[in-house]
Design a protein around this motif. Structure first.
Motif, PDB file in Angstrom:
ATOM      1  N   TYR A   1      29.332 -12.084  52.349  1.00  0.00           N
ATOM      2  CA  TYR A   1      27.942 -12.525  52.191  1.00  0.00           C
ATOM      3  C   TYR A   1      27.794 -14.013  52.480  1.00  0.00           C
ATOM      4  O   TYR A   1      26.927 -14.424  53.257  1.00  0.00           O
ATOM      5  CB  TYR A   1      27.449 -12.219  50.773  1.00  0.00           C
ATOM      6  N   GLU A   2      28.640 -14.815  51.862  1.00  0.00           N
ATOM      7  CA  GLU A   2      28.544 -16.272  52.019  1.00  0.00           C
ATOM      8  C   GLU A   2      28.658 -16.694  53.480  1.00  0.00           C
ATOM      9  O   GLU A   2      27.839 -17.475  53.996  1.00  0.00           O
ATOM     10  CB  GLU A   2      29.644 -16.945  51.199  1.00  0.00           C
ATOM     11  N   VAL A   3      29.661 -16.163  54.168  1.00  0.00           N
ATOM     12  CA  VAL A   3      29.871 -16.537  55.565  1.00  0.00           C
ATOM     13  C   VAL A   3      28.796 -15.916  56.456  1.00  0.00           C
ATOM     14  O   VAL A   3      28.244 -16.580  57.351  1.00  0.00           O
ATOM     15  CB  VAL A   3      31.276 -16.109  56.038  1.00  0.00           C
ATOM     16  N   GLY A   4      28.485 -14.644  56.213  1.00  0.00           N
ATOM     17  CA  GLY A   4      27.488 -13.957  57.041  1.00  0.00           C
ATOM     18  C   GLY A   4      26.118 -14.593  56.961  1.00  0.00           C
ATOM     19  O   GLY A   4      25.452 -14.796  57.988  1.00  0.00           O
TER      20      GLY A   4
ATOM     21  N   GLU B   1      21.853  -6.017  51.105  1.00  0.00           N
ATOM     22  CA  GLU B   1      20.406  -6.005  51.338  1.00  0.00           C
ATOM     23  C   GLU B   1      19.921  -7.370  51.814  1.00  0.00           C
ATOM     24  O   GLU B   1      19.067  -7.468  52.702  1.00  0.00           O
ATOM     25  CB  GLU B   1      19.675  -5.592  50.060  1.00  0.00           C
ATOM     26  N   SER B   2      20.472  -8.426  51.237  1.00  0.00           N
ATOM     27  CA  SER B   2      20.087  -9.775  51.635  1.00  0.00           C
ATOM     28  C   SER B   2      20.515 -10.075  53.062  1.00  0.00           C
ATOM     29  O   SER B   2      19.773 -10.706  53.830  1.00  0.00           O
ATOM     30  CB  SER B   2      20.696 -10.799  50.671  1.00  0.00           C
ATOM     31  N   LEU B   3      21.696  -9.627  53.445  1.00  0.00           N
ATOM     32  CA  LEU B   3      22.166  -9.823  54.819  1.00  0.00           C
ATOM     33  C   LEU B   3      21.261  -9.108  55.820  1.00  0.00           C
ATOM     34  O   LEU B   3      20.890  -9.669  56.857  1.00  0.00           O
ATOM     35  CB  LEU B   3      23.597  -9.317  54.964  1.00  0.00           C
TER      36      LEU B   3
ATOM     37  N   GLY C   1      27.115  -6.539  74.397  1.00  0.00           N
ATOM     38  CA  GLY C   1      25.981  -5.980  75.122  1.00  0.00           C
ATOM     39  C   GLY C   1      24.688  -6.109  74.346  1.00  0.00           C
ATOM     40  O   GLY C   1      23.621  -6.383  74.922  1.00  0.00           O
ATOM     41  N   CYS C   2      24.758  -5.923  73.029  1.00  0.00           N
ATOM     42  CA  CYS C   2      23.567  -6.070  72.187  1.00  0.00           C
ATOM     43  C   CYS C   2      23.090  -7.516  72.165  1.00  0.00           C
ATOM     44  O   CYS C   2      21.892  -7.792  72.231  1.00  0.00           O
ATOM     45  CB  CYS C   2      23.866  -5.604  70.763  1.00  0.00           C
ATOM     46  N   VAL C   3      24.030  -8.455  72.080  1.00  0.00           N
ATOM     47  CA  VAL C   3      23.671  -9.873  72.095  1.00  0.00           C
ATOM     48  C   VAL C   3      23.035 -10.235  73.431  1.00  0.00           C
ATOM     49  O   VAL C   3      22.017 -10.922  73.483  1.00  0.00           O
ATOM     50  CB  VAL C   3      24.914 -10.753  71.834  1.00  0.00           C
ATOM     51  N   ARG C   4      23.626  -9.743  74.506  1.00  0.00           N
ATOM     52  CA  ARG C   4      23.098 -10.073  75.833  1.00  0.00           C
ATOM     53  C   ARG C   4      21.725  -9.450  76.066  1.00  0.00           C
ATOM     54  O   ARG C   4      20.818 -10.094  76.595  1.00  0.00           O
ATOM     55  CB  ARG C   4      24.062  -9.592  76.920  1.00  0.00           C
ATOM     56  N   GLY C   5      21.569  -8.203  75.655  1.00  0.00           N
ATOM     57  CA  GLY C   5      20.321  -7.500  75.956  1.00  0.00           C
ATOM     58  C   GLY C   5      19.286  -7.537  74.863  1.00  0.00           C
ATOM     59  O   GLY C   5      18.132  -7.160  75.064  1.00  0.00           O
ATOM     60  N   GLY C   6      19.682  -7.952  73.647  1.00  0.00           N
ATOM     61  CA  GLY C   6      18.724  -8.052  72.556  1.00  0.00           C
ATOM     62  C   GLY C   6      18.436  -6.751  71.836  1.00  0.00           C
ATOM     63  O   GLY C   6      17.582  -6.717  70.950  1.00  0.00           O
ATOM     64  N   GLN C   7      19.154  -5.671  72.163  1.00  0.00           N
ATOM     65  CA  GLN C   7      18.908  -4.399  71.495  1.00  0.00           C
ATOM     66  C   GLN C   7      19.723  -4.309  70.208  1.00  0.00           C
ATOM     67  O   GLN C   7      20.703  -5.026  70.024  1.00  0.00           O
ATOM     68  CB  GLN C   7      19.220  -3.202  72.399  1.00  0.00           C
ATOM     69  N   GLN C   8      19.321  -3.410  69.309  1.00  0.00           N
ATOM     70  CA  GLN C   8      20.005  -3.245  68.036  1.00  0.00           C
ATOM     71  C   GLN C   8      21.286  -2.431  68.210  1.00  0.00           C
ATOM     72  O   GLN C   8      21.333  -1.494  69.009  1.00  0.00           O
ATOM     73  CB  GLN C   8      19.086  -2.564  67.023  1.00  0.00           C
ATOM     74  N   PRO C   9      22.329  -2.752  67.457  1.00  0.00           N
ATOM     75  CA  PRO C   9      23.607  -2.037  67.581  1.00  0.00           C
ATOM     76  C   PRO C   9      23.539  -0.631  66.993  1.00  0.00           C
ATOM     77  O   PRO C   9      22.686  -0.338  66.147  1.00  0.00           O
ATOM     78  CB  PRO C   9      24.583  -2.911  66.785  1.00  0.00           C
ATOM     79  N   SER C  10      24.442   0.216  67.430  1.00  0.00           N
ATOM     80  CA  SER C  10      24.478   1.595  66.921  1.00  0.00           C
ATOM     81  C   SER C  10      24.927   1.635  65.466  1.00  0.00           C
ATOM     82  O   SER C  10      24.616   2.579  64.744  1.00  0.00           O
ATOM     83  CB  SER C  10      25.416   2.450  67.790  1.00  0.00           C
ATOM     84  N   VAL C  11      25.678   0.633  65.028  1.00  0.00           N
ATOM     85  CA  VAL C  11      26.078   0.538  63.624  1.00  0.00           C
ATOM     86  C   VAL C  11      25.556  -0.795  63.088  1.00  0.00           C
ATOM     87  O   VAL C  11      26.282  -1.779  62.995  1.00  0.00           O
ATOM     88  CB  VAL C  11      27.604   0.610  63.438  1.00  0.00           C
ATOM     89  N   GLY C  12      24.276  -0.810  62.754  1.00  0.00           N
ATOM     90  CA  GLY C  12      23.640  -2.024  62.285  1.00  0.00           C
ATOM     91  C   GLY C  12      23.684  -2.153  60.774  1.00  0.00           C
ATOM     92  O   GLY C  12      24.313  -1.362  60.068  1.00  0.00           O
ATOM     93  N   GLY C  13      22.990  -3.154  60.272  1.00  0.00           N
ATOM     94  CA  GLY C  13      22.994  -3.426  58.847  1.00  0.00           C
ATOM     95  C   GLY C  13      22.447  -2.301  58.003  1.00  0.00           C
ATOM     96  O   GLY C  13      22.967  -2.005  56.924  1.00  0.00           O
TER      97      GLY C  13
END
Length: 349
Positions: free
Chosen positions: A83-86, A110-112, A296-308
């Motif tokens: 949590y602290e680092v993220g 939840e906060s992350l 790929g998500c960072v480059r394209g801006g889409q959400q990852p398949s395993v997101g928060g």
């Protein structure tokens, strides 16, 4: 299109924590096309400097000094520091891939998730088995089957790694994530039992039975104290039985077929009672696939398949299983006392 850069601009990435898992993040990132591994950070200066020298990048004693220089980071620090680092990285405007579990508590997770949304940054969680070729093929097979039950076994010999969490959060959480991906139905009942064998202070062996509203029953077993390593999921379906071996990257499908072969006099020569199909999978390293997806998500801006959000759902069930094992009780969806831990909507995909 992500406003950071053009398609030709390399993604600048750093690794925070280069222990057992983080060292592999650094290794793979340094091999991915169109990625620049800017540097690594670790509280152990000798280990961090060695890793930096190996990959010819800069070592940062304080990870915060690296953040202005990168667009994304992989965080592989102990769970209590997730949590602290993220949260620090997200608030600095950096996209984050954080190792599983997403955080040490549900409130931190939840906060992350909330902060990632507010900062408009990618938050991917390292549930690496989603990228295992055996699991991806298993998912394809089960799309055409009527699933009845799932058995998962994730066993390992005891080691000093990940000894700051129970076996539920170290090993079983992988299969919890896969289970929730395979079964799209609310959970109505959870039972769990466990033992503490080592002096770590945490559960080392846990087995849990999970019942879903659609009738599917799952049995998950995880162990840190078993002498033979095992990573296996068996799916019992109406018309087949599918065995997935994640260590050997192998899938076998057992189907029942009955056929008698007779002579013209009615004499049976032989009988075939079953058929076994072997599914061939790719040999791609799961971590490579996971990091390629993140980049790929960072480059394209889409959400990852395993997101928060998905990782939070997994964490909720893992927390419930651990607490149920510790309390030696059964949780049911009508149990008001545990509604603060989970809600019925948490299990809906």
């Amino acid at each position: 299109m992500n406003p950071y850069h053009s398609q030709q601009h390399p993604i600048r990435v750093g690794v925070i924590g280069v222990g057992n898992m983080g060292q592999h993040h650094a290794r793979v990132l340094n091999l991915i096309k169109d990625v620049e591994l800017v540097g690594v950070s670790d509280v152990n200066a000798d280990r961090g400097q060695d890793t930096a020298n190996k990959h010819r990048v800069k070592f940062f004693a304080d990870y915060r000094e690296m953040l202005p220089l990168v667009e994304a980071v992989c965080i592989a620090v102990p769970t209590r520091l997730h949590y602290e680092v993220g949260i620090t990285c997200l608030k600095a405007g950096v996209n984050v891939l954080i190792e599983k579990p997403i955080a040490a508590t549900i409130a931190e997770a939840e906060s992350l998730v909330r902060t990632a949304t507010e900062c408009n940054r990618i938050l991917q969680v390292g549930h690496i088995e989603r990228f295992n070729p055996a699991f991806q093929e298993l998912s394809k097979v089960l799309k055409h089957e009527t699933l009845l039950a799932i058995e998962a076994h994730r066993m390992s010999p005891y080691s000093q790694r990940a000894n700051d969490v129970s076996v539920v959060f170290d090993l079983m959480i992988h299969d919890i994530d896969l289970l929730l991906e395979l079964v799209s139905s609310p959970i109505i009942r959870v039972n769990a039992n466990g033992n503490q064998v080592s002096n770590s202070g945490y559960l080392d062996y846990v087995t849990s039975t999970i019942e879903f509203e659609n009738g599917v029953i799952a049995t998950l077993t995880a162990s840190k104290v078993t002498h033979r390593k095992q990573r296996r999921i068996v799916a019992h379906c109406k018309n087949s039985l599918t065995e997935s071996d994640f260590l050997n990257n192998e899938i076998l499908i057992h189907r029942q077929t009955t056929a008698d072969y007779k002579t013209e006099y009615g004499q049976i020569l032989y009988r075939q009672d079953g058929l076994i199909e072997k599914v061939y999978t790719s040999n791609i390293e799961p971590l490579n696939a996971e990091l390629e997806h993140f980049v790929g998500c960072v480059r394209g801006g889409q959400q990852p398949s395993v997101g928060g959000e998905q990782a939070l759902k997994t964490l909720r069930l893992a927390s419930l299983i651990e607490q149920t094992a510790l309390d030696d009780r059964v949780w049911q969806s009508c149990d008001v006392n545990l509604r603060e831990v989970v809600t019925a909507s948490s299990w809906k995909n």
